[in-house]
Design a protein around this motif. Structure first.
Motif, PDB file in Angstrom:
ATOM      1  N   ILE A 176       0.842  -1.204   0.000  1.00  0.00           N
ATOM      2  CA  ILE A 176       0.000   0.000   0.000  1.00  0.00           C
ATOM      3  C   ILE A 176       0.874   1.250   0.000  1.00  0.00           C
ATOM      4  O   ILE A 176       0.612   2.207  -0.746  1.00  0.00           O
ATOM      5  CB  ILE A 176      -0.965  -0.013   1.210  1.00  0.00           C
ATOM      6  CG1 ILE A 176      -2.045  -1.072   0.998  1.00  0.00           C
ATOM      7  CG2 ILE A 176      -1.603   1.355   1.421  1.00  0.00           C
ATOM      8  CD1 ILE A 176      -2.934  -1.311   2.200  1.00  0.00           C
ATOM      9  N   GLN A 177       1.938   1.250   0.818  1.00  0.00           N
ATOM     10  CA  GLN A 177       2.825   2.417   0.860  1.00  0.00           C
ATOM     11  C   GLN A 177       3.517   2.640  -0.476  1.00  0.00           C
ATOM     12  O   GLN A 177       3.608   3.771  -0.961  1.00  0.00           O
ATOM     13  CB  GLN A 177       3.868   2.260   1.973  1.00  0.00           C
ATOM     14  CG  GLN A 177       3.303   2.506   3.350  1.00  0.00           C
ATOM     15  CD  GLN A 177       4.371   2.403   4.428  1.00  0.00           C
ATOM     16  OE1 GLN A 177       5.490   1.979   4.159  1.00  0.00           O
ATOM     17  NE2 GLN A 177       4.004   2.779   5.646  1.00  0.00           N
ATOM     18  N   SER A 178       3.995   1.549  -1.066  1.00  0.00           N
ATOM     19  CA  SER A 178       4.656   1.714  -2.376  1.00  0.00           C
ATOM     20  C   SER A 178       3.649   2.167  -3.427  1.00  0.00           C
ATOM     21  O   SER A 178       3.966   2.992  -4.288  1.00  0.00           O
ATOM     22  CB  SER A 178       5.351   0.412  -2.805  1.00  0.00           C
ATOM     23  OG  SER A 178       4.410  -0.603  -3.058  1.00  0.00           O
ATOM     24  N   ALA A 179       2.418   1.648  -3.347  1.00  0.00           N
ATOM     25  CA  ALA A 179       1.386   2.079  -4.298  1.00  0.00           C
ATOM     26  C   ALA A 179       1.061   3.545  -4.084  1.00  0.00           C
ATOM     27  O   ALA A 179       0.896   4.305  -5.060  1.00  0.00           O
ATOM     28  CB  ALA A 179       0.136   1.225  -4.142  1.00  0.00           C
ATOM     29  N   ARG A 180       0.988   3.994  -2.830  1.00  0.00           N
ATOM     30  CA  ARG A 180       0.702   5.404  -2.543  1.00  0.00           C
ATOM     31  C   ARG A 180       1.836   6.279  -3.059  1.00  0.00           C
ATOM     32  O   ARG A 180       1.603   7.355  -3.628  1.00  0.00           O
ATOM     33  CB  ARG A 180       0.512   5.604  -1.044  1.00  0.00           C
ATOM     34  CG  ARG A 180      -0.840   5.157  -0.557  1.00  0.00           C
ATOM     35  CD  ARG A 180      -1.029   5.443   0.908  1.00  0.00           C
ATOM     36  NE  ARG A 180      -2.344   4.968   1.347  1.00  0.00           N
ATOM     37  CZ  ARG A 180      -2.679   4.807   2.603  1.00  0.00           C
ATOM     38  NH1 ARG A 180      -1.815   5.042   3.575  1.00  0.00           N
ATOM     39  NH2 ARG A 180      -3.887   4.395   2.919  1.00  0.00           N
ATOM     40  N   ALA A 181       3.075   5.819  -2.836  1.00  0.00           N
ATOM     41  CA  ALA A 181       4.214   6.605  -3.328  1.00  0.00           C
ATOM     42  C   ALA A 181       4.179   6.693  -4.845  1.00  0.00           C
ATOM     43  O   ALA A 181       4.418   7.761  -5.433  1.00  0.00           O
ATOM     44  CB  ALA A 181       5.514   5.960  -2.849  1.00  0.00           C
ATOM     45  N   GLU A 182       3.866   5.560  -5.501  1.00  0.00           N
ATOM     46  CA  GLU A 182       3.793   5.549  -6.962  1.00  0.00           C
ATOM     47  C   GLU A 182       2.664   6.462  -7.442  1.00  0.00           C
ATOM     48  O   GLU A 182       2.820   7.222  -8.401  1.00  0.00           O
ATOM     49  CB  GLU A 182       3.574   4.124  -7.459  1.00  0.00           C
ATOM     50  CG  GLU A 182       3.634   3.982  -8.956  1.00  0.00           C
ATOM     51  CD  GLU A 182       3.433   2.538  -9.400  1.00  0.00           C
ATOM     52  OE1 GLU A 182       2.878   2.353 -10.493  1.00  0.00           O
ATOM     53  OE2 GLU A 182       3.825   1.618  -8.658  1.00  0.00           O
ATOM     54  N   ILE A 183       1.535   6.371  -6.748  1.00  0.00           N
ATOM     55  CA  ILE A 183       0.400   7.232  -7.120  1.00  0.00           C
ATOM     56  C   ILE A 183       0.776   8.692  -6.914  1.00  0.00           C
ATOM     57  O   ILE A 183       0.450   9.555  -7.747  1.00  0.00           O
ATOM     58  CB  ILE A 183      -0.859   6.850  -6.299  1.00  0.00           C
ATOM     59  CG1 ILE A 183      -1.382   5.492  -6.766  1.00  0.00           C
ATOM     60  CG2 ILE A 183      -1.934   7.921  -6.426  1.00  0.00           C
ATOM     61  CD1 ILE A 183      -2.495   4.935  -5.905  1.00  0.00           C
ATOM     62  N   VAL A 231       3.767   9.979  -7.073  1.00  0.00           N
ATOM     63  CA  VAL A 231       4.669  10.359  -8.159  1.00  0.00           C
ATOM     64  C   VAL A 231       3.865  10.579  -9.441  1.00  0.00           C
ATOM     65  O   VAL A 231       4.099  11.558 -10.177  1.00  0.00           O
ATOM     66  CB  VAL A 231       5.758   9.275  -8.353  1.00  0.00           C
ATOM     67  CG1 VAL A 231       6.513   9.474  -9.658  1.00  0.00           C
ATOM     68  CG2 VAL A 231       6.706   9.250  -7.173  1.00  0.00           C
ATOM     69  N   GLN A 232       2.913   9.689  -9.726  1.00  0.00           N
ATOM     70  CA  GLN A 232       2.109   9.844 -10.934  1.00  0.00           C
ATOM     71  C   GLN A 232       1.246  11.100 -10.868  1.00  0.00           C
ATOM     72  O   GLN A 232       1.094  11.815 -11.869  1.00  0.00           O
ATOM     73  CB  GLN A 232       1.228   8.598 -11.130  1.00  0.00           C
ATOM     74  CG  GLN A 232       1.991   7.376 -11.577  1.00  0.00           C
ATOM     75  CD  GLN A 232       1.084   6.154 -11.701  1.00  0.00           C
ATOM     76  OE1 GLN A 232      -0.112   6.220 -11.440  1.00  0.00           O
ATOM     77  NE2 GLN A 232       1.683   5.045 -12.127  1.00  0.00           N
ATOM     78  N   VAL A 233       0.687  11.385  -9.673  1.00  0.00           N
ATOM     79  CA  VAL A 233      -0.123  12.586  -9.509  1.00  0.00           C
ATOM     80  C   VAL A 233       0.753  13.816  -9.728  1.00  0.00           C
ATOM     81  O   VAL A 233       0.357  14.782 -10.412  1.00  0.00           O
ATOM     82  CB  VAL A 233      -0.802  12.612  -8.121  1.00  0.00           C
ATOM     83  CG1 VAL A 233      -1.348  14.000  -7.801  1.00  0.00           C
ATOM     84  CG2 VAL A 233      -1.908  11.586  -8.054  1.00  0.00           C
ATOM     85  N   GLN A 234       1.961  13.813  -9.148  1.00  0.00           N
ATOM     86  CA  GLN A 234       2.874  14.943  -9.307  1.00  0.00           C
ATOM     87  C   GLN A 234       3.250  15.124 -10.779  1.00  0.00           C
ATOM     88  O   GLN A 234       3.266  16.237 -11.289  1.00  0.00           O
ATOM     89  CB  GLN A 234       4.140  14.723  -8.462  1.00  0.00           C
ATOM     90  CG  GLN A 234       5.061  15.927  -8.433  1.00  0.00           C
ATOM     91  CD  GLN A 234       4.405  17.149  -7.792  1.00  0.00           C
ATOM     92  OE1 GLN A 234       3.694  17.043  -6.809  1.00  0.00           O
ATOM     93  NE2 GLN A 234       4.621  18.320  -8.377  1.00  0.00           N
ATOM     94  N   GLY A 235       3.513  13.968 -11.453  1.00  0.00           N
ATOM     95  CA  GLY A 235       3.829  14.039 -12.883  1.00  0.00           C
ATOM     96  C   GLY A 235       2.660  14.584 -13.677  1.00  0.00           C
ATOM     97  O   GLY A 235       2.832  15.406 -14.597  1.00  0.00           O
ATOM     98  N   ALA A 236       1.472  14.135 -13.339  1.00  0.00           N
ATOM     99  CA  ALA A 236       0.278  14.609 -14.043  1.00  0.00           C
ATOM    100  C   ALA A 236       0.066  16.095 -13.775  1.00  0.00           C
ATOM    101  O   ALA A 236      -0.306  16.856 -14.682  1.00  0.00           O
ATOM    102  CB  ALA A 236      -0.941  13.800 -13.604  1.00  0.00           C
TER     103      ALA A 236
END
Length: 140
Positions: free
Chosen positions: A103-110, A112-117
């Motif tokens: 969950i933590q890695s998914a949140r971090a990935e999300i 990062v993706q949100v920041q990229g978006a």
């Protein structure tokens, strides 16, 4: 009235001889056979009593062993249940830890993706704003 004469003595002797002969030939052997039978019956009764006592002891031992086996089986079942419960808790804990990490890695990935978006949207908004401004101002 009966007068005793010499025949009465002969009959008395005859009676005694007959009793003696019957005793020797018939009564004594029969008594011996009866005595042997009583001894045999007593011996058989002793054997039967010993057999019954032995059988009762074996049944008692069997029941004691059965109770011991049941107790041991219950102890084994209880220890296995406790071991299974401990293993289950360990597996659940490991799964919870793994899930928390996922969950933590998914949140971090999300994130990062949100920041990229957000960065992409900011660039796109700036680009569209420049194009809109250019069109409004009539530049291109």
């Amino acid at each position: 009235m009966v007068l005793p004469d010499k025949t009465i003595i002969i009959q008395g002797v005859n009676f005694l001889v007959t009793v003696f002969v019957l005793n020797v030939l018939l009564i004594k052997p029969i008594r011996e056979i009866i005595s042997k039978r009583k001894g045999l019956m007593a011996d058989q009764m002793e054997k039967i009593d010993a057999f019954n006592a032995n059988a009762a002891k074996k049944v008692e031992d069997y029941e004691a062993q059965l109770a011991s086996a049941r107790k041991e089986a219950n102890e084994i079942r209880t220890s296995m249940k406790q071991a299974a419960t401990a293993e289950e808790q360990a597996l659940v804990s490991a799964a919870g830890t793994e899930a928390a990490g996922t969950i933590q890695s998914a949140r971090a990935e999300i994130k990062v993706q949100v920041q990229g978006a957000m960065d992409q949207l900011t660039r796109d908004v700036n680009k569209f704003a420049e194009q809109a401004t250019g069109k409004i101002l009539g530049q291109a």
